[in-house]
Design a protein around this motif. Structure first.
Motif, mmCIF file in Angstrom:
data_model
loop_
_atom_site.group_PDB
_atom_site.id
_atom_site.type_symbol
_atom_site.label_atom_id
_atom_site.label_comp_id
_atom_site.label_asym_id
_atom_site.label_seq_id
_atom_site.Cartn_x
_atom_site.Cartn_y
_atom_site.Cartn_z
ATOM 1 N N GLN A 336 0.829 -1.211 0.000
ATOM 2 C CA GLN A 336 0.000 0.000 0.000
ATOM 3 C C GLN A 336 0.860 1.256 0.000
ATOM 4 O OE1 GLN A 336 -3.715 0.393 2.428
ATOM 5 N NE2 GLN A 336 -3.042 -1.555 3.278
ATOM 6 N N ALA A 337 1.872 1.272 0.852
ATOM 7 C CA ALA A 337 2.753 2.443 0.913
ATOM 8 C C ALA A 337 3.460 2.655 -0.424
ATOM 9 C CB ALA A 337 3.779 2.261 2.038
ATOM 10 N N ALA A 338 3.922 1.570 -1.029
ATOM 11 C CA ALA A 338 4.603 1.686 -2.329
ATOM 12 C C ALA A 338 3.640 2.209 -3.396
ATOM 13 C CB ALA A 338 5.157 0.321 -2.735
ATOM 14 N N GLY A 339 2.390 1.768 -3.360
ATOM 15 C CA GLY A 339 1.403 2.244 -4.328
ATOM 16 C C GLY A 339 1.175 3.743 -4.219
ATOM 17 N N LEU A 340 1.086 4.256 -2.991
ATOM 18 C CA LEU A 340 0.874 5.698 -2.812
ATOM 19 C C LEU A 340 2.107 6.499 -3.217
ATOM 20 C CD1 LEU A 340 -1.161 5.917 0.531
ATOM 21 C CD2 LEU A 340 -1.986 6.002 -1.823
ATOM 22 N N VAL A 341 3.302 5.974 -2.932
ATOM 23 C CA VAL A 341 4.524 6.650 -3.373
ATOM 24 C C VAL A 341 4.550 6.727 -4.902
ATOM 25 C CG1 VAL A 341 7.031 6.398 -3.552
ATOM 26 C CG2 VAL A 341 5.900 6.101 -1.342
ATOM 27 N N TRP A 342 4.238 5.626 -5.559
ATOM 28 C CA TRP A 342 4.209 5.584 -7.024
ATOM 29 C C TRP A 342 3.230 6.628 -7.559
ATOM 30 C CZ3 TRP A 342 4.219 0.232 -9.900
ATOM 31 C CH2 TRP A 342 4.341 0.446 -11.283
ATOM 32 N N PHE A 343 2.040 6.675 -6.955
ATOM 33 C CA PHE A 343 1.032 7.630 -7.416
ATOM 34 C C PHE A 343 1.515 9.067 -7.220
ATOM 35 C CE2 PHE A 343 -3.464 7.012 -8.712
ATOM 36 C CZ PHE A 343 -3.769 8.329 -9.027
ATOM 37 N N LEU A 345 4.470 10.155 -7.318
ATOM 38 C CA LEU A 345 5.524 10.468 -8.283
ATOM 39 C C LEU A 345 4.983 10.782 -9.671
ATOM 40 C CD1 LEU A 345 8.160 7.751 -7.273
ATOM 41 C CD2 LEU A 345 8.322 10.228 -6.894
ATOM 42 N N ILE A 346 3.789 10.289 -10.021
ATOM 43 C CA ILE A 346 3.271 10.487 -11.380
ATOM 44 C C ILE A 346 2.165 11.530 -11.465
ATOM 45 C CG2 ILE A 346 3.846 8.111 -12.020
ATOM 46 C CD1 ILE A 346 0.814 7.492 -11.819
ATOM 47 N N VAL A 347 1.675 12.023 -10.316
ATOM 48 C CA VAL A 347 0.556 12.973 -10.345
ATOM 49 C C VAL A 347 0.953 14.241 -11.101
ATOM 50 C CG1 VAL A 347 -0.750 14.594 -8.919
ATOM 51 C CG2 VAL A 347 -0.662 12.185 -8.302
ATOM 52 N N ALA A 348 0.130 14.591 -12.068
ATOM 53 C CA ALA A 348 0.293 15.823 -12.839
ATOM 54 C C ALA A 348 -1.069 16.200 -13.402
ATOM 55 C CB ALA A 348 1.309 15.632 -13.960
ATOM 56 N N ALA A 349 -1.202 17.416 -13.851
ATOM 57 C CA ALA A 349 -2.502 17.918 -14.307
ATOM 58 C C ALA A 349 -3.099 17.047 -15.402
ATOM 59 C CB ALA A 349 -2.361 19.363 -14.789
ATOM 60 N N HIS A 350 -2.290 16.572 -16.318
ATOM 61 C CA HIS A 350 -2.819 15.832 -17.475
ATOM 62 C C HIS A 350 -2.224 14.420 -17.551
ATOM 63 C CE1 HIS A 350 -4.583 19.590 -18.725
ATOM 64 N NE2 HIS A 350 -3.390 20.176 -18.717
ATOM 65 N N VAL A 351 -1.995 13.807 -16.406
ATOM 66 C CA VAL A 351 -1.451 12.455 -16.403
ATOM 67 C C VAL A 351 -2.456 11.487 -17.022
ATOM 68 C CG1 VAL A 351 -2.309 11.983 -14.066
ATOM 69 C CG2 VAL A 351 -0.396 10.659 -14.988
ATOM 70 N N ASP A 352 -1.968 10.588 -17.869
ATOM 71 C CA ASP A 352 -2.825 9.609 -18.524
ATOM 72 C C ASP A 352 -3.324 8.582 -17.507
ATOM 73 O OD1 ASP A 352 -2.828 6.763 -20.231
ATOM 74 O OD2 ASP A 352 -3.697 8.485 -21.264
ATOM 75 N N TYR A 353 -4.594 8.173 -17.663
ATOM 76 C CA TYR A 353 -5.155 7.229 -16.692
ATOM 77 C C TYR A 353 -4.394 5.908 -16.678
ATOM 78 C CZ TYR A 353 -8.155 3.810 -14.491
ATOM 79 O OH TYR A 353 -8.614 2.790 -13.698
ATOM 80 N N THR A 430 -0.160 15.806 -4.410
ATOM 81 C CA THR A 430 1.159 15.166 -4.323
ATOM 82 C C THR A 430 1.695 15.104 -2.889
ATOM 83 O OG1 THR A 430 1.694 15.792 -6.593
ATOM 84 C CG2 THR A 430 3.534 15.233 -5.140
ATOM 85 N N PRO A 431 1.794 16.230 -2.174
ATOM 86 C CA PRO A 431 2.296 16.121 -0.791
ATOM 87 C C PRO A 431 1.358 15.338 0.117
ATOM 88 C CG PRO A 431 1.528 18.358 -1.242
ATOM 89 C CD PRO A 431 1.547 17.635 -2.548
ATOM 90 N N ALA A 432 0.053 15.396 -0.144
ATOM 91 C CA ALA A 432 -0.891 14.632 0.678
ATOM 92 C C ALA A 432 -0.652 13.133 0.546
ATOM 93 C CB ALA A 432 -2.332 14.981 0.284
ATOM 94 N N LEU A 433 -0.372 12.673 -0.681
ATOM 95 C CA LEU A 433 -0.104 11.256 -0.885
ATOM 96 C C LEU A 433 1.207 10.834 -0.227
ATOM 97 C CD1 LEU A 433 -1.216 10.741 -4.611
ATOM 98 C CD2 LEU A 433 -2.422 10.046 -2.530
ATOM 99 N N TRP A 434 2.189 11.707 -0.226
ATOM 100 C CA TRP A 434 3.438 11.393 0.467
ATOM 101 C C TRP A 434 3.200 11.201 1.966
ATOM 102 C CZ3 TRP A 434 7.770 9.594 -1.375
ATOM 103 C CH2 TRP A 434 8.143 9.876 -2.692
ATOM 104 N N VAL A 435 2.357 12.047 2.537
ATOM 105 C CA VAL A 435 2.033 11.907 3.965
ATOM 106 C C VAL A 435 1.277 10.594 4.210
ATOM 107 C CG1 VAL A 435 0.683 12.884 5.870
ATOM 108 C CG2 VAL A 435 2.047 14.381 4.410
ATOM 109 N N GLY A 436 0.327 10.265 3.313
ATOM 110 C CA GLY A 436 -0.393 9.005 3.436
ATOM 111 C C GLY A 436 0.532 7.806 3.344
ATOM 112 N N ALA A 437 1.484 7.863 2.417
ATOM 113 C CA ALA A 437 2.450 6.773 2.271
ATOM 114 C C ALA A 437 3.320 6.639 3.517
ATOM 115 C CB ALA A 437 3.327 7.015 1.036
#
Length: 474
Positions: A336-343, A345-353, A430-437
Motif C-alpha cells: 500500500q505504501a509503495a502504491g501511494l509513493v508511485w502515485f 511520483l506520477i501525479v500531474a494535471a494531465h497524467v494519462d489514466y 502530491t504532498p498529501a499522498l506522500w504523507v499518506g504513504a
C-alpha cells in the motif's frame, strides 16, 4: 421455517450489517461534488460529511461493546441497526448540509452499537475450528465495503442521485431486523459496568483534535480557536488514559497494551487508516474534479484498487492459515505504501489514466492482504471474555485513523492546492499522498512487531469456556 445453520445465518446477518456500516465510511466520497452542488458548502463542510460519521463511530465503538455485554448483544445489534437505518433515511431527506452532517453523526452512533457486537455474535455461532476462516471472511467483507465505497457511491449518484447512497440502506436494514431477532442467539458478557466518564473524555478529546485539524488551514494554525481545540483535545486524551488506569471498569483496559500482538495490530490499523482513508477521500475527487470523469466513471477507474480485495483476500486468508498473519499483514502494508509513493511520483494535471493503473493495483493488493488476516491475529491475541472489547478497540482505532486521515491529508492538500484547476489539485494531492504513504510505512513497522506465529497454535477459543488467551511465539 427451517432454522438452517446458525453459523451461516450469523455470518450473513452480521457481515451484511457490517458491510453497510463499513461502506458508509467512504461511499460518500464520489458524491461530494454533487452534494456540494446541491447543498452548498466548502471543503470543510465536505470533510464533516465524512468525519461526522467516522468520529462518532470511532469514539462510541467500545461503549457499544460494553453495552452489549450488559444489555445483551443481539438486543444492542438490533438497536444499532434500527438507528443506522432511520438515520440513513434522515440523511437521504436532508434539506441542507448541516442536516446531512447531523444525520451522518447519528449513522455513526448506530454503526458503533452494531459493529463490535457483530463479531462477538459471529464468534459464538461459529465452531472454534472454523473461526479463522470466518474471521478472515468477515474482515474481507468489511475491507471490501470500505474499498468499494467510491464505486458504489459513484454509480448510484450518476444513475439515481446522491440521496440514494443513503436511502438504499433502508430496505436492507428493514430486511435484516427480523432476521436478527429470529436467527441470532442472545448473549451477555461478564462485565456489566459502563465507563461513562471514560467515554466522555475520549469523545471530547478526539473531537477537539479532529476539529483543530479540519479548521487549521482555514482559521490559521496559530489562531486561538485551533490552538484551544488542539490543546484541549490532547489534555482530555491524557485524562482519559489516566482515568482508564484507575477505574475498576475501564472502557479500554490499558493492560491489553502490554500484549505485544494487541498493541502492534491496533497501531498498524490506526496508521493504515490514516493513509488509506485520506488518500481515497482525495483520489475519488481527483478523478472527477481534476480529470473530468463522471461519478460512475470515477468509481470504475478506482476498480484497480477497490476490486483487488475480492480477488486477493480469499487467497491471503488461506495463506495466513499456513504461515501466520504477521508477514501477510506487513507485506500488504508495504505494498500500500509503495502504491501511494508511485502515485505521488506520477501525479500531474494531465497524467494519462493508464499510468495510474499500476499504483492503484498495488494499493488494492496491499489492502486485501491487510484486511484478510488482521481480525484473526487480533482475536487470537486476547482471552475469550475480552474479544468484544478487543473488537471494539480495533474498529475504534481504524475509525479514528480514518477521521484523522481525512483531516490530516486534506489539511496538507489545502496548504498547497485547491479545486480551481487540475494543476492546483495536483499541487495539493502530491504532498498529501506522500504523507499518506509515510503513515502506512509506519504501520508496516508496527505490524512487524507482532509476534511470530507457530503452525500448531490452537484455534480461537470458545467464548463459552474459560480458556486462556492465545500467546503467539515471540
Amino acid at each position: 421455517m427451517r432454522k438452517g445453520n446458525p453459523a451461516v445465518w450469523a455470518f450473513v446477518i452480521t457481515s451484511t450489517a457490517g458491510f453497510m456500516a463499513a461502506l458508509d465510511n467512504l461511499v460518500v466520497t464520489t458524491a461530494l461534488p454533487s452534494i456540494r452542488t446541491h447543498l452548498g458548502g466548502g471543503i470543510t463542510d465536505l470533510e464533516w460529511t465524512v468525519n461526522a460519521y467516522t468520529l462518532t463511530f470511532a469514539v462510541l465503538l467500545m461503549l457499544g461493546a460494553a453495552l452489549g455485554d450488559r444489555f445483551g448483544r443481539r438486543r444492542l445489534f438490533t438497536v444499532g441497526l434500527s438507528l443506522f437505518t432511520l438515520s440513513s433515511l434522515a440523511a437521504a431527506l436532508a434539506p441542507g448540509i448541516g442536516e446531512l452532517i447531523a444525520a451522518r453523526a447519528a449513522q455513526g452512533v448506530g454503526a458503533a452499537l452494531l459493529t463490535p457486537v457483530s463479531l462477538t455474535l459471529l464468534t459464538s455461532a461459529v465452531p472454534p475450528a472454523r473461526r479463522g476462516l470466518a474471521f478472515g471472511a468477515w474482515g474481507a467483507v468489511n475491507g471490501m465495503a470500505v474499498a468499494m465505497g467510491p464505486l458504489i457511491g459513484g454509480t448510484v449518484v450518476e444513475h439515481l442521485s446522491w440521496q440514494w447512497i443513503f436511502a438504499l440502506n433502508v430496505p436492507i436494514g428493514l430486511a435484516l431486523l427480523p432476521l436478527a431477532r429470529l436467527r441470532l442467539t442472545e448473549s451477555r458478557g461478564p462485565n456489566s459496568r459502563l465507563d461513562i466518564p471514560g467515554t466522555a473524555l475520549a469523545s471530547a478529546g478526539l473531537f477537539g483534535i479532529v476539529f483543530a485539524l479540519i479548521r487549521g488551514n482555514s482559521d490559521g494554525w496559530t489562531s486561538s480557536t485551533v490552538l484551544a481545540a488542539l490543546v484541549a483535545g490532547v489534555l482530555l486524551l491524557i485524562a482519559f488514559v489516566a482515568w482508564e488506569l484507575r477505574t475498576d471498569a475501564p472502557l479500554l483496559p490499558m493492560r491489553l497494551f502490554r500484549n505485544r500482538a494487541f498493541a502492534a495490530v491496533n497501531g498498524a490499523s490506526l496508521l493504515m487508516s490514516v493513509g488509506m482513508f485520506g488518500s481515497i477521500f482525495l483520489l475519488s475527487q481527483w478523478l472527477q474534479t481534476a480529470q473530468g470523469y463522471t461519478p460512475m466513471e470515477a468509481g470504475v477507474r478506482m476498480l484497480p484498487w477497490t476490486a483487488m480485495p475480492m480477488v486477493v483476500a480469499p487467497l491471503a486468508g488461506m495463506l495466513a492459515d499456513r504461515i501466520g498473519g504477521r508477514i501477510i499483514i506487513a507485506t500488504g502494508l508495504a505494498l500500500q505504501a509503495a502504491g501511494l509513493v508511485w502515485f505521488a511520483l506520477i501525479v500531474a494535471a494531465h497524467v494519462d489514466y493508464s499510468s495510474q493503473i499500476p499504483p492503484l493495483v498495488l494499493s488494492g493488493v496491499g489492502m486485501a492482504l491487510f484486511f484478510a488476516p488482521v481480525t484473526t491475529v487480533l482475536m487470537g491475541s486476547v482471552k475469550p471474555e475480552e474479544q468484544g472489547v478487543a473488537s471494539g478497540a480495533n474498529n475504534a482505532f481504524r475509525e479514528i485513523g480514518g477521521a484523522l486521515g481525512v483531516a490530516v491529508l486534506t489539511s496538507v492538500f489545502t496548504a498547497s492546492g485547491d479545486f480551481s484547476s487540475a494543476q492546483r489539485y495536483a499541487d495539493g494531492l502530491t504532498p498529501a499522498l506522500w504523507v499518506g504513504a509515510a503513515a502506512i510505512a509506519a504501520a508496516t513497522v508496527s505490524a512487524l512487531i507482532v509476534p511470530r506465529w507457530r503452525r500448531n497454535a490452537a484455534p480461537v477459543p470458545d467464548p463459552a469456556q474459560d480458556a486462556p488467551a492465545l500467546s503467539p511465539v515471540a
